[in-house]
Every structure is written in structure tokens, then in C-alpha cells.
Design a protein around this motif. Structure first.
Motif, PDB file in Angstrom:
ATOM      1  N   MET A 309     -89.037 -38.044 -16.825  1.00 29.65           N
ATOM      2  CA  MET A 309     -88.926 -39.061 -15.784  1.00 29.65           C
ATOM      3  C   MET A 309     -88.612 -38.432 -14.432  1.00 29.65           C
ATOM      4  O   MET A 309     -88.038 -37.344 -14.353  1.00 29.65           O
ATOM      5  CB  MET A 309     -87.795 -40.041 -16.118  1.00 29.65           C
ATOM      6  N   THR A 310     -88.960 -39.137 -13.372  1.00 27.24           N
ATOM      7  CA  THR A 310     -88.494 -38.739 -12.047  1.00 27.24           C
ATOM      8  C   THR A 310     -87.003 -39.026 -11.960  1.00 27.24           C
ATOM      9  O   THR A 310     -86.437 -39.775 -12.769  1.00 27.24           O
ATOM     10  CB  THR A 310     -89.218 -39.533 -10.954  1.00 27.24           C
ATOM     11  N   GLU A 311     -86.337 -38.445 -10.947  1.00 27.82           N
ATOM     12  CA  GLU A 311     -84.912 -38.684 -10.787  1.00 27.82           C
ATOM     13  C   GLU A 311     -84.633 -40.165 -10.544  1.00 27.82           C
ATOM     14  O   GLU A 311     -83.650 -40.711 -11.062  1.00 27.82           O
ATOM     15  CB  GLU A 311     -84.360 -37.841  -9.642  1.00 27.82           C
ATOM     16  N   GLU A 312     -85.494 -40.820  -9.790  1.00 23.39           N
ATOM     17  CA  GLU A 312     -85.312 -42.255  -9.536  1.00 23.39           C
ATOM     18  C   GLU A 312     -85.409 -43.052 -10.831  1.00 23.39           C
ATOM     19  O   GLU A 312     -84.651 -44.015 -11.053  1.00 23.39           O
ATOM     20  CB  GLU A 312     -86.352 -42.754  -8.530  1.00 23.39           C
ATOM     21  N   GLU A 313     -86.340 -42.684 -11.701  1.00 24.39           N
ATOM     22  CA  GLU A 313     -86.499 -43.370 -12.985  1.00 24.39           C
ATOM     23  C   GLU A 313     -85.287 -43.132 -13.887  1.00 24.39           C
ATOM     24  O   GLU A 313     -84.849 -44.038 -14.610  1.00 24.39           O
ATOM     25  CB  GLU A 313     -87.778 -42.903 -13.674  1.00 24.39           C
ATOM     26  N   GLN A 314     -84.744 -41.927 -13.838  1.00 30.45           N
ATOM     27  CA  GLN A 314     -83.551 -41.631 -14.635  1.00 30.45           C
ATOM     28  C   GLN A 314     -82.362 -42.481 -14.173  1.00 30.45           C
ATOM     29  O   GLN A 314     -81.602 -43.001 -14.993  1.00 30.45           O
ATOM     30  CB  GLN A 314     -83.207 -40.145 -14.528  1.00 30.45           C
ATOM     31  N   ILE A 315     -82.212 -42.606 -12.869  1.00 27.46           N
ATOM     32  CA  ILE A 315     -81.122 -43.411 -12.313  1.00 27.46           C
ATOM     33  C   ILE A 315     -81.285 -44.875 -12.731  1.00 27.46           C
ATOM     34  O   ILE A 315     -80.326 -45.537 -13.142  1.00 27.46           O
ATOM     35  CB  ILE A 315     -81.074 -43.265 -10.782  1.00 27.46           C
ATOM     36  N   ALA A 316     -82.510 -45.369 -12.666  1.00 27.96           N
ATOM     37  CA  ALA A 316     -82.768 -46.746 -13.073  1.00 27.96           C
ATOM     38  C   ALA A 316     -82.478 -46.943 -14.562  1.00 27.96           C
ATOM     39  O   ALA A 316     -81.952 -47.991 -14.968  1.00 27.96           O
ATOM     40  CB  ALA A 316     -84.215 -47.126 -12.756  1.00 27.96           C
ATOM     41  N   ALA A 318     -80.287 -45.293 -16.344  1.00 28.72           N
ATOM     42  CA  ALA A 318     -78.832 -45.315 -16.518  1.00 28.72           C
ATOM     43  C   ALA A 318     -78.259 -46.667 -16.115  1.00 28.72           C
ATOM     44  O   ALA A 318     -77.382 -47.219 -16.799  1.00 28.72           O
ATOM     45  CB  ALA A 318     -78.184 -44.191 -15.715  1.00 28.72           C
ATOM     46  N   ASP A 319     -78.764 -47.222 -15.009  1.00 27.94           N
ATOM     47  CA  ASP A 319     -78.301 -48.534 -14.566  1.00 27.94           C
ATOM     48  C   ASP A 319     -78.604 -49.600 -15.622  1.00 27.94           C
ATOM     49  O   ASP A 319     -77.778 -50.476 -15.896  1.00 27.94           O
ATOM     50  CB  ASP A 319     -78.979 -48.915 -13.247  1.00 27.94           C
ATOM     51  N   PHE A 321     -78.991 -49.101 -18.868  1.00 24.33           N
ATOM     52  CA  PHE A 321     -78.138 -48.866 -20.030  1.00 24.33           C
ATOM     53  C   PHE A 321     -76.755 -49.482 -19.808  1.00 24.33           C
ATOM     54  O   PHE A 321     -76.216 -50.164 -20.685  1.00 24.33           O
ATOM     55  CB  PHE A 321     -78.008 -47.363 -20.284  1.00 24.33           C
ATOM     56  N   VAL A 322     -76.174 -49.246 -18.651  1.00 24.51           N
ATOM     57  CA  VAL A 322     -74.841 -49.771 -18.357  1.00 24.51           C
ATOM     58  C   VAL A 322     -74.856 -51.296 -18.300  1.00 24.51           C
ATOM     59  O   VAL A 322     -73.973 -51.961 -18.853  1.00 24.51           O
ATOM     60  CB  VAL A 322     -74.304 -49.176 -17.037  1.00 24.51           C
ATOM     61  N   ALA A 323     -75.858 -51.856 -17.645  1.00 25.80           N
ATOM     62  CA  ALA A 323     -75.934 -53.313 -17.547  1.00 25.80           C
ATOM     63  C   ALA A 323     -76.012 -53.956 -18.933  1.00 25.80           C
ATOM     64  O   ALA A 323     -75.438 -55.027 -19.160  1.00 25.80           O
ATOM     65  CB  ALA A 323     -77.146 -53.714 -16.702  1.00 25.80           C
ATOM     66  N   LYS A 324     -76.686 -53.302 -19.846  1.00 23.94           N
ATOM     67  CA  LYS A 324     -76.894 -53.855 -21.179  1.00 23.94           C
ATOM     68  C   LYS A 324     -75.715 -53.628 -22.106  1.00 23.94           C
ATOM     69  O   LYS A 324     -75.437 -54.452 -22.989  1.00 23.94           O
ATOM     70  CB  LYS A 324     -78.157 -53.222 -21.787  1.00 23.94           C
ATOM     71  N   HIS A 325     -74.967 -52.513 -21.914  1.00 29.73           N
ATOM     72  CA  HIS A 325     -74.004 -52.098 -22.935  1.00 29.73           C
ATOM     73  C   HIS A 325     -72.554 -51.976 -22.463  1.00 29.73           C
ATOM     74  O   HIS A 325     -71.686 -51.702 -23.288  1.00 29.73           O
ATOM     75  CB  HIS A 325     -74.424 -50.743 -23.518  1.00 29.73           C
ATOM     76  N   CYS A 326     -72.270 -52.160 -21.190  1.00 35.68           N
ATOM     77  CA  CYS A 326     -70.918 -51.848 -20.695  1.00 35.68           C
ATOM     78  C   CYS A 326     -70.207 -53.037 -20.058  1.00 35.68           C
ATOM     79  O   CYS A 326     -69.211 -52.843 -19.360  1.00 35.68           O
ATOM     80  CB  CYS A 326     -70.977 -50.689 -19.686  1.00 35.68           C
ATOM     81  N   ASN A 327     -70.691 -54.230 -20.309  1.00 36.16           N
ATOM     82  CA  ASN A 327     -70.104 -55.382 -19.640  1.00 36.16           C
ATOM     83  C   ASN A 327     -69.515 -56.419 -20.592  1.00 36.16           C
ATOM     84  O   ASN A 327     -69.287 -57.564 -20.202  1.00 36.16           O
ATOM     85  CB  ASN A 327     -71.155 -56.044 -18.732  1.00 36.16           C
ATOM     86  N   THR A 328     -69.258 -56.006 -21.827  1.00 31.86           N
ATOM     87  CA  THR A 328     -68.646 -56.910 -22.798  1.00 31.86           C
ATOM     88  C   THR A 328     -67.301 -56.331 -23.222  1.00 31.86           C
ATOM     89  O   THR A 328     -67.244 -55.415 -24.053  1.00 31.86           O
ATOM     90  CB  THR A 328     -69.542 -57.092 -24.037  1.00 31.86           C
ATOM     91  N   PRO A 329     -66.188 -56.805 -22.653  1.00 32.27           N
ATOM     92  CA  PRO A 329     -64.869 -56.272 -23.019  1.00 32.27           C
ATOM     93  C   PRO A 329     -64.642 -56.316 -24.527  1.00 32.27           C
ATOM     94  O   PRO A 329     -64.984 -57.296 -25.203  1.00 32.27           O
ATOM     95  CB  PRO A 329     -63.907 -57.207 -22.277  1.00 32.27           C
ATOM     96  N   GLY A 330     -64.076 -55.221 -25.034  1.00 36.52           N
ATOM     97  CA  GLY A 330     -63.835 -55.103 -26.465  1.00 36.52           C
ATOM     98  C   GLY A 330     -65.007 -54.547 -27.237  1.00 36.52           C
ATOM     99  O   GLY A 330     -64.922 -54.376 -28.466  1.00 36.52           O
ATOM    100  N   GLU A 350     -75.332 -40.945 -12.876  1.00 40.45           N
ATOM    101  CA  GLU A 350     -75.412 -42.394 -12.688  1.00 40.45           C
ATOM    102  C   GLU A 350     -74.727 -43.139 -13.838  1.00 40.45           C
ATOM    103  O   GLU A 350     -74.060 -44.158 -13.614  1.00 40.45           O
ATOM    104  CB  GLU A 350     -76.881 -42.820 -12.588  1.00 40.45           C
ATOM    105  N   LEU A 351     -74.878 -42.632 -15.038  1.00 37.70           N
ATOM    106  CA  LEU A 351     -74.198 -43.239 -16.189  1.00 37.70           C
ATOM    107  C   LEU A 351     -72.695 -43.191 -16.002  1.00 37.70           C
ATOM    108  O   LEU A 351     -71.989 -44.181 -16.254  1.00 37.70           O
ATOM    109  CB  LEU A 351     -74.581 -42.490 -17.472  1.00 37.70           C
ATOM    110  N   TYR A 352     -72.188 -42.050 -15.552  1.00 36.73           N
ATOM    111  CA  TYR A 352     -70.751 -41.928 -15.312  1.00 36.73           C
ATOM    112  C   TYR A 352     -70.312 -42.918 -14.237  1.00 36.73           C
ATOM    113  O   TYR A 352     -69.354 -43.679 -14.426  1.00 36.73           O
ATOM    114  CB  TYR A 352     -70.402 -40.499 -14.896  1.00 36.73           C
ATOM    115  N   LYS A 353     -70.991 -42.902 -13.123  1.00 33.26           N
ATOM    116  CA  LYS A 353     -70.586 -43.764 -11.998  1.00 33.26           C
ATOM    117  C   LYS A 353     -70.595 -45.242 -12.377  1.00 33.26           C
ATOM    118  O   LYS A 353     -69.601 -45.961 -12.193  1.00 33.26           O
ATOM    119  CB  LYS A 353     -71.518 -43.530 -10.809  1.00 33.26           C
ATOM    120  N   GLU A 354     -71.719 -45.715 -12.907  1.00 34.03           N
ATOM    121  CA  GLU A 354     -71.856 -47.145 -13.177  1.00 34.03           C
ATOM    122  C   GLU A 354     -70.973 -47.598 -14.331  1.00 34.03           C
ATOM    123  O   GLU A 354     -70.451 -48.720 -14.316  1.00 34.03           O
ATOM    124  CB  GLU A 354     -73.325 -47.484 -13.444  1.00 34.03           C
TER     125      GLU A 354
END
Length: 365
Positions: A309-316, A318-319, A321-330, A350-354
């Protein structure tokens, strides 16, 4: 709320060197140590960022004869698998290092058991006290990194131990033999007591032990080796004796169990008290995370083609992945050990940041 994210955290503080299996990986300017972040998610389901596995340090000292027999030694003193690996494990089973496989196999010799009912007469349990723990502690006193999550590996598990005693076919048949059922339960519990003894020695002699990574394969690439009912009846209680002991000590319990058995056996893995399991890729581990991620720490898949992937695609990616998996407490998520080598610096940043931003918003309770 968790620790607020600061852009200064993205300053790279160093790199994990590349290995034969994984590329160089960036280390950021973390608000807590990597050890603290890993312990928080493993023990309390309170993530600080998405754990990638680079936060750990492998430690498997040769004081345990299993480490030498299974070609798994990792400690201060260099170890050459080609010339040093193999030999007898803690129960006296002979192993031979196979360079083509990168690991050890049981030697072709007479098995310890034909019938589990004979285990008390034919299986000799190790004298764990007699191992040179003090010498190993002295050897490794500067090896263990106090900022890393230290998780010794413990080979071999319960069904695999039966295989080492009897061979695969006889072990599988024994699980189905009602006449051997009580003996299996008793023997596996005795094995668990030995594992707990080993765990106690690790805690006594080495600083910063955080948990254990215990190995017991339950399936082939196609299907489980045995039914969920068999696992629940014969293996799960013995496993739980060990995971309960680990939890009493404030340590985490991670299962390494290869095979395509997640859909059938995940309830047993949870019932056995494991804090974490890394399914192999033949399992649908996105579906497992979606259904069970609030009950056990599980990975979710990342794109398998990140490096093209391009760097832009990699960043997208990661975003997403986080939107799908990191917003449900517990319901935290981690990166699968089998995906670790796929990570790129742009995706990791990007994964770390988001994930830091997302997890900082989780409620404390």
C-alpha cells in the motif's frame, strides 16, 4: 477517562531491531512503560494503545530442561539449536532438534505409556527444586528488561504432554476411552501442580515476571482434535488449576493453541481461565473478536497487503481498524502475533496515535 494523548508521543525513541521473522519496528515516546500498558490490558482490560507484541521480551531460560529439549532457549547466554537443542525434557521424554522444522520432535523410542491408568508407575515427575534456579537468576539478572512485559513460555501443555508420553494416536484414543477417563483427569491435575511449582520458582527467582504463555495445540489446519465436550470434561479443569494460580499471583495467562478450532473450542478456552488467545489465521478471528472480545483478549486482522500500500492507504487502514475495534469500552483488541511481521512504520504510527486517542476516552470503571 484515560491518559490524554500528546503529539510528542509520536517522537521515535528507538527501534526494535529486525529479526529473521520481523522487520525493524519503531518505539514511540510512551506515557507509560510498555510493560505497564501490556499489563493493563491483559489484567484489567484497560488498554492504553493497541498492543502489537513488540512490548514484550521473550524469556525461556535453560534452567528448565524443557527449554533445551524443545529448542526454545532464550536467555543471557547464547544458545545454538543445531548443537545444543534436544535431549530429555522434564519428564524424561527424549527430543531431537529438526533443522528443517526449526523445532524439536519426540525421538523414535519406546513411549512412557500405553495406558494412562499406569501413569503413577511409569511417569516420573521432575524435582523442580533441584534445578539451578539461583544460577539462572544470576546469569539473567541483567537480561530482563524491566520496561518490557516479561512472559516466559511454558512447554508442554496437557494434551501435548499426553502425546509426548503416548504418541498422538494413543493419546487421542485415550481421550475417548471411558476406562482411562479418571486416570487422565488425575494425571493432568498432577501435571498442573508441577506447572504451578515451576511458576512459583520463576516468581521467586526472577524479577518482573508478568505472565505465562502456555502451549497446547488442539487442532489441525482443518478441524479440532477432539470435541468440545471432551475438552470440557478432561482438559479444562486441569488448565484452570494453572490459570487460577497465575491469577492468584497477579500474573496473566495466555494460551498458545494452534489449529482450526476457535469456533468449536472458544467457550472452553474462556472457561479454562485464559486471559488471551492468538488464533492462527485459518480461524475467523474477526468473527471471534466480534462475539467474544468482551470476555477474552483476542486479536482482529489487519490488511495482509500493508507493504504494497501507499503510505496514505496504510494510514487510512489504521484509521479504519481503530474505528472498528477501539471504541467499545470493555472490549480491547490486540495485533495477532501472526500479523506482527506485516506491520509497517506508517501503519504502526497511525495505529498508535488513533488508538491512544480512542482509548483515552474510555471510562475508568
Amino acid at each position: 477517562m484515560g491518559i490524554p494523548f500528546d503529539e510528542k508521543e509520536l517522537e521515535i525513541s528507538g527501534y526494535v531491531p529486525a529479526t529473521r521473522m520481523t522487520p525493524e519496528f519503531p518505539l514511540f515516546t510512551y506515557p507509560v512503560t510498555q510493560r505497564e500498558a501490556y499489563r493493563s490490558v491483559m489484567n484489567n482490560k484497560k488498554p492504553v494503545w493497541v498492543i502489537t507484541g513488540y512490548e514484550t521480551q521473550r524469556f525461556y531460560p535453560s534452567v528448565n530442561p524443557e527449554a533445551v529439549a524443545r529448542a526454545m532457549v532464550c536467555e543471557a547466554k547464547p544458545f545454538d539449536n543445531l548443537t545444543q537443542a534436544g535431549g530429555k525434557d522434564m519428564f524424561g521424554v527424549d527430543w531431537v532438534f529438526m533443522p528443517t522444522a526449526g523445532g524439536s520432535m519426540e525421538a523414535e523410542c519406546e513411549r512412557l505409556l500405553d495406558d494412562v491408568n499406569d501413569w503413577k508407575e511409569k511417569v516420573t515427575f521432575p524435582d523442580v527444586d533441584s534445578w539451578d534456579w539461583e544460577g539462572s537468576a544470576e546469569l539473567n539478572k541483567d537480561f530482563i528488561d524491566p520496561d518490557k512485559f516479561i512472559q516466559p513460555w511454558l512447554y508442554t501443555g496437557w494434551f501435548e504432554r499426553m502425546i509426548s508420553f503416548m504418541g498422538f494416536e494413543e493419546a487421542a484414543v485415550a481421550l475417548l476411552d471411558e476406562d482411562q477417563e479418571d486416570a487422565i483427569k488425575e494425571m493432568l491435575m498432577a501435571i498442573s501442580d508441577t506447572y504451578n511449582d515451576i511458576i512459583d520458582h520463576y516468581v521467586k527467582y526472577f524479577d518482573h515476571i508478568d505472565g505465562f504463555f502456555i502451549h497446547d495445540d488442539w487442532g489441525s489446519q482443518m478441524a479440532p482434535f477432539f470435541s468440545p465436550e471432551t475438552a470440557a470434561e478432561l482438559i479444562v479443569p486441569a488448565m484452570k488449576r494453572v490459570t487460577d494460580h497465575l491469577h492468584e499471583l497477579g500474573l496473566s495467562a495466555e494460551l498458545h493453541s494452534c489449529g482450526n478450532h476457535g469456533k468449536q473450542q472458544i467457550e472452553n478456552i474462556i472457561a479454562a481461565g485464559w486471559d488471551c488467545w492468538m488464533p492462527q489465521k485459518m480461524n475467523d478471528y474477526e468473527a471471534l473478536w466480534q462475539e467474544y472480545g468482551d470476555r477474552i483478549l483476542l486479536p482482529a486482522p489487519i490488511p495482509q497487503n500493508l507493504k504494497t500500500m501507499t503510505e496514505e492507504e496504510q494510514i487510512a487502514a489504521a484509521d479504519e481498524f481503530v474505528a472498528k475495534h477501539c471504541n467499545t469500552p470493555g472490549k480491547p483488541v490486540i495485533i495477532n502475533m501472526y500479523d506482527k511481521a506485516l506491520l509497517t512504520e506508517a501503519f504502526a504510527r497511525e495505529l498508535y496515535k488513533e488508538s491512544r486517542i480512542a482509548y483515552s476516552k474510555w471510562p475508568e470503571a
